[in-house]
Scaffold this motif. Structure first.
Motif, PDB file in Angstrom:
ATOM      1  N   ASN A 184       0.848  -1.193   0.000  1.00 21.06           N
ATOM      2  CA  ASN A 184       0.000   0.000   0.000  1.00 21.06           C
ATOM      3  C   ASN A 184       0.882   1.242   0.000  1.00 21.06           C
ATOM      4  O   ASN A 184       2.110   1.151  -0.056  1.00 21.06           O
ATOM      5  N   ASN A 185       0.280   2.431   0.068  1.00 22.87           N
ATOM      6  CA  ASN A 185       1.063   3.663  -0.051  1.00 22.87           C
ATOM      7  C   ASN A 185       1.302   4.346   1.297  1.00 22.87           C
ATOM      8  O   ASN A 185       1.658   5.512   1.364  1.00 22.87           O
ATOM      9  N   GLU A 186       1.117   3.609   2.394  1.00 21.77           N
ATOM     10  CA  GLU A 186       1.304   4.175   3.727  1.00 21.77           C
ATOM     11  C   GLU A 186       2.633   3.739   4.338  1.00 21.77           C
ATOM     12  O   GLU A 186       3.084   2.622   4.121  1.00 21.77           O
ATOM     13  N   THR A 187       3.227   4.643   5.108  1.00 20.90           N
ATOM     14  CA  THR A 187       4.444   4.320   5.838  1.00 20.90           C
ATOM     15  C   THR A 187       4.103   4.083   7.299  1.00 20.90           C
ATOM     16  O   THR A 187       3.440   4.910   7.927  1.00 20.90           O
ATOM     17  N   VAL A 188       4.531   2.946   7.819  1.00 19.72           N
ATOM     18  CA  VAL A 188       4.291   2.606   9.227  1.00 19.72           C
ATOM     19  C   VAL A 188       5.507   3.053  10.034  1.00 19.72           C
ATOM     20  O   VAL A 188       6.627   2.633   9.772  1.00 19.72           O
ATOM     21  N   ASN A 189       5.286   3.915  11.001  1.00 18.43           N
ATOM     22  CA  ASN A 189       6.397   4.456  11.786  1.00 18.43           C
ATOM     23  C   ASN A 189       6.908   3.487  12.844  1.00 18.43           C
ATOM     24  O   ASN A 189       8.093   3.329  13.037  1.00 18.43           O
ATOM     25  N   LYS A 190       5.975   2.820  13.523  1.00 17.77           N
ATOM     26  CA  LYS A 190       6.379   1.884  14.565  1.00 17.77           C
ATOM     27  C   LYS A 190       6.505   0.488  13.975  1.00 17.77           C
ATOM     28  O   LYS A 190       5.702   0.082  13.136  1.00 17.77           O
ATOM     29  N   LYS A 191       7.497  -0.242  14.429  1.00 12.92           N
ATOM     30  CA  LYS A 191       7.722  -1.598  13.931  1.00 12.92           C
ATOM     31  C   LYS A 191       6.717  -2.540  14.589  1.00 12.92           C
ATOM     32  O   LYS A 191       6.982  -3.122  15.630  1.00 12.92           O
ATOM     33  N   MET A 192       5.580  -2.672  13.954  1.00 11.27           N
ATOM     34  CA  MET A 192       4.492  -3.469  14.512  1.00 11.27           C
ATOM     35  C   MET A 192       4.618  -4.957  14.157  1.00 11.27           C
ATOM     36  O   MET A 192       3.905  -5.782  14.667  1.00 11.27           O
ATOM     37  N   SER A 193       5.516  -5.290  13.242  1.00 12.98           N
ATOM     38  CA  SER A 193       5.671  -6.673  12.805  1.00 12.98           C
ATOM     39  C   SER A 193       7.040  -6.828  12.180  1.00 12.98           C
ATOM     40  O   SER A 193       7.823  -5.879  12.119  1.00 12.98           O
ATOM     41  N   HIS A 194       7.327  -8.029  11.704  1.00 11.04           N
ATOM     42  CA  HIS A 194       8.573  -8.249  10.954  1.00 11.04           C
ATOM     43  C   HIS A 194       8.609  -7.346   9.728  1.00 11.04           C
ATOM     44  O   HIS A 194       7.602  -7.128   9.073  1.00 11.04           O
ATOM     45  N   SER A 195       9.789  -6.866   9.393  1.00  8.90           N
ATOM     46  CA  SER A 195       9.964  -6.175   8.120  1.00  8.90           C
ATOM     47  C   SER A 195      10.180  -7.216   7.024  1.00  8.90           C
ATOM     48  O   SER A 195      10.961  -8.151   7.187  1.00  8.90           O
ATOM     49  N   PHE A 196       9.470  -7.035   5.915  1.00  5.53           N
ATOM     50  CA  PHE A 196       9.614  -7.945   4.778  1.00  5.53           C
ATOM     51  C   PHE A 196      10.573  -7.378   3.722  1.00  5.53           C
ATOM     52  O   PHE A 196      10.635  -7.886   2.620  1.00  5.53           O
ATOM     53  N   LYS A 197      11.335  -6.348   4.086  1.00  5.72           N
ATOM     54  CA  LYS A 197      12.218  -5.727   3.095  1.00  5.72           C
ATOM     55  C   LYS A 197      13.281  -6.707   2.610  1.00  5.72           C
ATOM     56  O   LYS A 197      13.586  -6.767   1.415  1.00  5.72           O
ATOM     57  N   ASN A 198      13.852  -7.498   3.537  1.00 12.32           N
ATOM     58  CA  ASN A 198      14.888  -8.450   3.114  1.00 12.32           C
ATOM     59  C   ASN A 198      14.309  -9.517   2.181  1.00 12.32           C
ATOM     60  O   ASN A 198      14.972  -9.963   1.246  1.00 12.32           O
ATOM     61  N   ILE A 199      13.051  -9.891   2.398  1.00  9.52           N
ATOM     62  CA  ILE A 199      12.400 -10.855   1.500  1.00  9.52           C
ATOM     63  C   ILE A 199      12.187 -10.228   0.132  1.00  9.52           C
ATOM     64  O   ILE A 199      12.425 -10.855  -0.908  1.00  9.52           O
ATOM     65  N   TYR A 200      11.755  -8.963   0.109  1.00  9.83           N
ATOM     66  CA  TYR A 200      11.553  -8.248  -1.158  1.00  9.83           C
ATOM     67  C   TYR A 200      12.868  -8.182  -1.936  1.00  9.83           C
ATOM     68  O   TYR A 200      12.897  -8.442  -3.151  1.00  9.83           O
ATOM     69  N   MET A 201      13.967  -7.862  -1.252  1.00  8.09           N
ATOM     70  CA  MET A 201      15.269  -7.760  -1.924  1.00  8.09           C
ATOM     71  C   MET A 201      15.751  -9.132  -2.406  1.00  8.09           C
ATOM     72  O   MET A 201      16.352  -9.248  -3.471  1.00  8.09           O
ATOM     73  N   THR A 202      15.455 -10.182  -1.639  1.00  6.86           N
ATOM     74  CA  THR A 202      15.805 -11.546  -2.062  1.00  6.86           C
ATOM     75  C   THR A 202      15.043 -11.926  -3.326  1.00  6.86           C
ATOM     76  O   THR A 202      15.589 -12.560  -4.237  1.00  6.86           O
ATOM     77  N   LEU A 203      13.770 -11.534  -3.386  1.00  8.90           N
ATOM     78  CA  LEU A 203      12.963 -11.829  -4.572  1.00  8.90           C
ATOM     79  C   LEU A 203      13.531 -11.131  -5.804  1.00  8.90           C
ATOM     80  O   LEU A 203      13.619 -11.714  -6.888  1.00  8.90           O
ATOM     81  N   ILE A 204      13.920  -9.869  -5.651  1.00  4.65           N
ATOM     82  CA  ILE A 204      14.518  -9.122  -6.769  1.00  4.65           C
ATOM     83  C   ILE A 204      15.793  -9.817  -7.259  1.00  4.65           C
ATOM     84  O   ILE A 204      16.057  -9.904  -8.460  1.00  4.65           O
ATOM     85  N   LYS A 205      16.556 -10.340  -6.315  1.00  3.58           N
ATOM     86  CA  LYS A 205      17.819 -10.994  -6.649  1.00  3.58           C
ATOM     87  C   LYS A 205      17.597 -12.355  -7.323  1.00  3.58           C
ATOM     88  O   LYS A 205      18.310 -12.726  -8.262  1.00  3.58           O
ATOM     89  N   ASN A 206      16.606 -13.101  -6.852  1.00  6.59           N
ATOM     90  CA  ASN A 206      16.450 -14.501  -7.276  1.00  6.59           C
ATOM     91  C   ASN A 206      15.528 -14.734  -8.470  1.00  6.59           C
ATOM     92  O   ASN A 206      15.587 -15.788  -9.096  1.00  6.59           O
TER      93      ASN A 206
END
Length: 228
Positions: A184-206
């Motif tokens: 979505n287009n919202e930024t979450v300020n507090k870390k309410m859950s795991h960040s999926f950024k590393n998964i997103y970057m892995t997908l781009i790589k693989n």
């Protein structure tokens, strides 16, 4: 391409594996006081996807936290709801959840390793199909064995809608063929859950084929599709 997937299934009993996750703009999967992180257009697309696959797979932590139905809720397509599989080694599944209460209508399976007789008997009475799958030598769930079992049961494709740990395990074992990443287009300020950024970057790589769909179809959401 279709025949390649068909032959792969016949050779290895491995279904085609899809996965799906929805996150905020900065890759968090939970927004406080919000049941759905994406908009109605992304939600409808998810239900259409569910209508087109045979089976859906989640981990027990996601099941217990979200209490999902994992069915197709588009008018006229309800009968196409996929069979549901839960990875639950220690039989922590909450009693009387939506999945358990609807198991007579939609086939529901639980992979387990802990021989808790009381829980097993309870689930059997609720029409749950139990599949015993002991831990592997690394004392963890064998992801490929899960997929082979699903394939042997006659399901030729499966959608993983698990949480962070479930999805990461299948990515690490390179078992996912197509990944749907909604943002979505919202930024979450507090870390309410795991960040999926590393998964997103892995997908781009693989993944070789990466396609983006946004405003025209999904308004303020973006869907990135990763394919082998």
């Amino acid at each position: 391409y279709f025949y390649k997937n068909y032959n792969d299934f016949n050779k290895n009993f491995l279904p085609k594996v899809y996965a799906k996750i929805a996150t905020s703009k900065n890759y968090y999967s939970f927004i406080k006081d919000r049941a759905q992180i994406t908009n109605i257009y992304s939600k409808k697309l998810t239900h259409i996807l569910r209508s087109e696959i045979n089976a859906i797979l989640v981990g027990v932590n996601t099941h217990n936290k979200d209490n999902p139905l994992l069915n197709c809720r588009i008018s006229g397509l309800e009968q196409l709801s996929p069979a549901r599989f839960i990875i639950d080694p220690n039989l922590k599944i909450k009693k009387n959840s939506k999945l358990i209460s609807s198991a007579k209508k939609i086939k529901t399976y639980v992979f387990y390793a802990n021989k808790n007789k009381n829980k097993i008997n309870y689930l059997k009475k609720k029409n749950i199909y139990l599949i015993y799958l002991p831990f592997n030598k690394k004392n963890e769930v064998d992801c490929k064995e899960i997929l082979v079992t699903i394939g042997l049961l006659g399901y030729k494709n499966v959608l993983i809608e698990g949480g962070y740990s479930t999805i990461k395990k299948f990515i690490d074992h390179k078992l996912i063929d197509t990944f749907y990443f909604f943002k979505n287009n919202e930024t979450v300020n507090k870390k309410m859950s795991h960040s999926f950024k590393n998964i997103y970057m892995t997908l781009i790589k693989n993944f070789k084929n990466i396609k983006k769909f946004q405003q025209v179809y999904l308004k303020d959401n973006i869907l990135t599709v990763f394919e082998k």
